[in-house]
Design an enzyme around this catalytic site. Structure first.
Site, PDB file in Angstrom:
ATOM      1  N   HIS A 155      -2.752   1.372 -19.736  1.00  0.00           N
ATOM      2  CA  HIS A 155      -1.969   1.279 -20.978  1.00  0.00           C
ATOM      3  C   HIS A 155      -2.675   1.979 -22.149  1.00  0.00           C
ATOM      4  CE1 HIS A 155       0.817  -0.538 -23.882  1.00  0.00           C
ATOM      5  NE2 HIS A 155      -0.235  -0.928 -24.599  1.00  0.00           N
TER       6      HIS A 155
ATOM      7  N   ASP B 128      -6.629  -7.194 -29.114  1.00  0.00           N
ATOM      8  CA  ASP B 128      -5.455  -6.369 -29.415  1.00  0.00           C
ATOM      9  C   ASP B 128      -5.592  -5.769 -30.811  1.00  0.00           C
ATOM     10  OD1 ASP B 128      -2.897  -5.249 -29.345  1.00  0.00           O
ATOM     11  OD2 ASP B 128      -2.002  -7.046 -28.475  1.00  0.00           O
TER      12      ASP B 128
HETATM   13  C1  HEM Z   1       3.124  -7.225 -24.671  1.00  0.00           C
HETATM   14  C2  HEM Z   1       3.034  -5.903 -24.776  1.00  0.00           C
HETATM   15  C3  HEM Z   1       1.758  -5.167 -25.066  1.00  0.00           C
HETATM   16  C4  HEM Z   1       0.472  -5.549 -24.900  1.00  0.00           C
HETATM   17  C5  HEM Z   1      -0.030  -6.875 -24.353  1.00  0.00           C
HETATM   18  C6  HEM Z   1      -0.365  -4.478 -25.340  1.00  0.00           C
HETATM   19  C7  HEM Z   1      -1.761  -4.511 -25.316  1.00  0.00           C
HETATM   20  C8  HEM Z   1      -2.572  -3.463 -25.734  1.00  0.00           C
HETATM   21  C9  HEM Z   1      -3.995  -3.471 -25.656  1.00  0.00           C
HETATM   22  C10 HEM Z   1      -4.845  -4.610 -25.121  1.00  0.00           C
HETATM   23  C11 HEM Z   1      -4.443  -2.299 -26.145  1.00  0.00           C
HETATM   24  C12 HEM Z   1      -5.903  -1.839 -26.243  1.00  0.00           C
HETATM   25  C13 HEM Z   1      -6.598  -2.266 -27.485  1.00  0.00           C
HETATM   26  C14 HEM Z   1      -6.046  -1.666 -28.729  1.00  0.00           C
HETATM   27  O1  HEM Z   1      -6.296  -0.491 -29.058  1.00  0.00           O
HETATM   28  O2  HEM Z   1      -5.300  -2.397 -29.403  1.00  0.00           O
HETATM   29  C15 HEM Z   1      -3.292  -1.554 -26.573  1.00  0.00           C
HETATM   30  C16 HEM Z   1      -3.308  -0.322 -27.157  1.00  0.00           C
HETATM   31  C17 HEM Z   1      -2.188   0.355 -27.612  1.00  0.00           C
HETATM   32  N1  HEM Z   1      -0.880  -0.011 -27.405  1.00  0.00           N
HETATM   33 FE1  HEM Z   1      -0.227  -1.666 -26.505  1.00  0.00          FE
HETATM   34  N2  HEM Z   1       0.419  -3.456 -25.770  1.00  0.00           N
HETATM   35  C18 HEM Z   1       1.733  -3.834 -25.627  1.00  0.00           C
HETATM   36  C19 HEM Z   1       2.860  -3.084 -25.920  1.00  0.00           C
HETATM   37  C20 HEM Z   1       2.829  -1.849 -26.538  1.00  0.00           C
HETATM   38  C21 HEM Z   1       3.992  -1.113 -26.928  1.00  0.00           C
HETATM   39  C22 HEM Z   1       5.430  -1.539 -26.696  1.00  0.00           C
HETATM   40  C23 HEM Z   1       3.540   0.029 -27.540  1.00  0.00           C
HETATM   41  C24 HEM Z   1       4.321   1.144 -28.165  1.00  0.00           C
HETATM   42  C25 HEM Z   1       5.454   1.606 -27.678  1.00  0.00           C
HETATM   43  C26 HEM Z   1       2.091  -0.018 -27.520  1.00  0.00           C
HETATM   44  C27 HEM Z   1       1.275   0.930 -28.083  1.00  0.00           C
HETATM   45  C28 HEM Z   1      -0.102   0.908 -28.041  1.00  0.00           C
HETATM   46  C29 HEM Z   1      -0.919   1.887 -28.701  1.00  0.00           C
HETATM   47  C30 HEM Z   1      -0.435   3.069 -29.529  1.00  0.00           C
HETATM   48  C31 HEM Z   1      -2.250   1.548 -28.421  1.00  0.00           C
HETATM   49  C32 HEM Z   1      -3.505   2.262 -28.896  1.00  0.00           C
HETATM   50  C33 HEM Z   1      -3.853   3.422 -28.016  1.00  0.00           C
HETATM   51  C34 HEM Z   1      -5.046   4.139 -28.591  1.00  0.00           C
HETATM   52  O3  HEM Z   1      -4.876   4.784 -29.619  1.00  0.00           O
HETATM   53  O4  HEM Z   1      -6.119   3.967 -28.026  1.00  0.00           O
HETATM   54  N3  HEM Z   1       1.691  -1.168 -26.899  1.00  0.00           N
HETATM   55  N4  HEM Z   1      -2.146  -2.290 -26.282  1.00  0.00           N
END
Ligand code: HEM
Ligand code: HEM
Lengths: 410, 410
Positions: free
Chosen positions: B318, B224
């Site tokens: 996601h 993450d």
């Molecule tokens: C329990 C809830 C969530 C989990 C488990 C989760 C998990 C992840 C994972 C595994 C990634 C890919 C690796 C990384 O770039 O960090 C990611 C990317 C991302 N997540 Fe989440 N996420 C969650 C909730 C959210 C929420 C609520 C938001 C915003 C409203 C969000 C925004 C993002 C963004 C902006 C990226 C990067 C996208 C990029 O620039 O490539 N996430 N998330």
């Protein structure tokens, strides 16, 4: 794997701390005290992830293992359909999983990956049986009398839903994700055979955060564990573990654990001045030394009186009243975790000690000492026992065996 | 104090892990993967306790500071009698305490001693103001429009009692007792001026438990933080912090934080196979690399199709849906903690992510991305937003100043 190093640490029973840690902060800021004695052994922090605790052995891990920074206690009840056969299969699965995870391997089957990339980080998994286990599995005849329910104590405020249980598992690790991963794997392996009854999370100092080699602090700020029995004591094995010739035979090499969730009334406690706090325990807060002088390991002079003619270590001081020599030799190995589950509605912290203590016989360990504390020592008004459990923790499994096999297939 | 070293680490925004940690376990057991890239910098574990984060600076600590292994989030409400004057005095006390503790000194006055012997262990303390703060202190005119309440999202299951608040404090440290000590000191300093509204505990990997240099894992087992904006990006400052010329002036150098307690429905999640789990995110679980190949830092090929003609990274993945280039440039710095508060009555873990994200403007960060996630990405059915907060976190204090002074005395 650093088995030799680890075994030495386990024998020492010291926490995984390093003498290097405080060079800068201690020197510059002066808050961190110098260690009160030279560490006998300073495990390397560079190996925090790689450090391994042995699964197999005469005793189960997690008893003399140095305290880890993260701990989970969890009790399970067998489900209605589960009997001796299912319990045996469960302990076999659990043992296999514990062995794999403690060696830093992934569990068999699909993995959650939560511990991936991390080393075992001194993971230990310990299994025990509660009083109710024996009825459910038709093994009443094998139930040790040492598992007879603890007496009621007048100061108890026990939550039955967070007390007792058929099975008990203790998980410790120096990484919180490694510990959670193991907890989840153990819960998953329970399958249809058992359900979580209660579960608690605890913590201790991180290795490397302090230069103190011996003991941790609790949330009252006291050094905790100073006068614990030491594996080098002549009578250590005898006090803590059931002997090879012991009864029942399946408990040979095992130990009885008493688990008490003890809330600390920190708002009241913190209103006391330093001197008053120290009088409550009979030891100095700074370095754990007795109020009669010396260092953490100096014997307190119980008979010494001050200029006012009063004992320097008060008659109701916790560390006087709990001593083996004040309790007909009763002794236990305390291996607690602190807990903090946020604040309750009044803004008071739901925090305290997951008091975990080990002994060959609870009637020669916890019970007589708690009976005395129950009549009131100086500490009593600052704590509240909120949950309780007593479990028979069998000896360690030898290779090819699972924990509890001597009971379940005996 | 290793100020230079720390500043470098803060700029890198990497977690305090070491490349040494996995020598033994990784090699022998094969569970721990080799790091997917060479660490740019490997902070020394020998200094875990001594590591210091700067209190003073352009920005407050705890934003680009490497994730610590233990975190507390706590919101306070001003008491009925407290107004602007009391709030100013409170922020002055809090700033002085944060500065002392972060430097490894004891707080002024009687200490609980819980952190005694330990170094600051990378302690950081961060302060923010909620929407309701401004009405209570007669400072409505100074309230940034960026603090306008977040829109309702259709999938929200928010517990109001654990949401919002006049004041917000984030505490992080690599030792759980150091973090608790700071939490208690901050609570005590609130005195008659403010009361705890809600409080949450979180955790991340311990430094040294893994050789991975960059990112932590969450309780779904995913790496993450991979594609977080990096301090070395040209537009990093502009995206995350209010510019020197920004409005209102007291927020120059500040940032807006969105806090969401997001429960993970782990029992459902863990029923998915590895491939299904990876499809949900669009990245490999093992090393965080995009499903279109490469390493954790490789750009995903969003247009790439598989043999079946479908996109390799699904349209509802996601990590596709949340990208700045899919959201008109909207970006945020995610700096979460995992949480685990035991099991609920059904045996399901009360566990998930204390999602904490930072941006110069929530309407160009969290809001548009969450609007899209709210319509449903592949991850949505495995999570539930249970609490929410939005706070204005002013710039860092310069020497002699306290955090928020430009607002409270402006
Ligand atoms: C329990 C809830 C969530 C989990 C488990 C989760 C998990 C992840 C994972 C595994 C990634 C890919 C690796 C990384 O770039 O960090 C990611 C990317 C991302 N997540 Fe989440 N996420 C969650 C909730 C959210 C929420 C609520 C938001 C915003 C409203 C969000 C925004 C993002 C963004 C902006 C990226 C990067 C996208 C990029 O620039 O490539 N996430 N998330
Ligand atoms: C929150 C509750 C408790 C706190 C904060 C606490 C704290 C302490 C402290 C600071 C010491 C002195 C240092 C040391 O030797 O470790 C001590 C000693 C001891 N305590 Fe407790 N204690 C608690 C509950 C209990 C209970 C419930 C028992 C057993 C029924 C117990 C048994 C002992 C024993 C046996 C000693 C060692 C006495 C000696 O041999 O010198 N404690 N405790």
């Amino acid at each position: 794997m650093a088995d030799n190093g680890i075994s030495r640490r386990r024998l020492l029973g010291t926490a995984g701390a390093t003498g290097l840690a405080l060079g800068a902060a201690g020197g510059a800021a002066g808050y961190a005290a110098a260690p009160s004695e030279t560490p006998e052994q300073t495990p390397s922090l560079a190996s925090l992830g790689a450090d391994t605790v042995m699964f197999h052995g005469k005793h189960q891990p997690g008893i003399t293992t140095p305290l880890q920074s993260r701990g989970h206690l969890v009790a399970f009840d067998l489900t209605a359909g589960a009997g001796r056969k299912e319990a045996a299969a469960l302990l076999r699965r659990w043992s296999a999983t514990a062995e794999r995870l403690m060696a830093g391997k992934a569990p068999a089957g699909e993995d959650t990956d939560v511990a991936r990339d991390a080393g075992p980080s001194s993971l230990s998994v310990t299994f025990g049986f509660g009083h109710s286990f024996f009825g459910r599995t038709g093994l009443e005849k094998q139930r040790p009398s040492a598992l007879d329910p603890l007496p009621d104590f007048s100061s108890d405020h026990l939550d039955k839903a967070r007390s007792d249980g058929d099975l008990w598992v203790q998980i410790g690790a120096n990484d919180p994700l490694v510990a959670f991963h193991a907890l989840r794997a153990i819960q998953k392996e329970a399958g249809e055979a058992a359900r979580v009854r209660w579960q608690m999370n605890g913590f201790n100092r991180s290795p490397g955060a302090t230069a103190r080699p011996m003991t941790t602090r609790n949330l009252m700020g006291q050094i905790d564990g100073s006068n614990n029995p030491k594996p080098s004591d002549d009578d250590f094995e005898q006090r803590i573990f059931v002997p090879a010739s012991g009864e029942p035979q399946w408990m040979a090499g095992g130990s009885y654990v008493v688990v008490r969730r003890i809330r600390m009334l920190l708002d009241d406690w913190e209103k006391l001045g330093l001197k008053e706090q120290e009088a409550v325990i009979g030891r100095h807060k700074s370095d754990g030394s007795p109020l009669t002088g010396g260092t953490e390991t100096t014997e307190p002079k119980l008979e010494k009186a001050g200029a006012d003619g009063e004992y320097v270590i008060a008659l109701n001081a916790h560390a006087r009243i709990t001593r083996p020599d004040q309790n007909g030799g009763s002794a236990m190995l305390r291996r607690p975790y602190s807990y903090h589950d946020g604040f309750d509605k009044d803004g008071e912290p739901d925090a305290g000690l997951l008091f975990v203590c080990w002994q060959a016989d609870p009637l020669r360990g916890f019970v007589p000492v708690q009976r005395k504390l129950d009549r009131g020592d100086a500490l009593s008004k600052f704590i509240r026992h909120e949950a309780s459990g007593l479990f028979a923790v069998p000896g360690g499994a030898v290779k090819g065996e699972y924990v509890g096999q001597r009971l379940l297939e005996g």
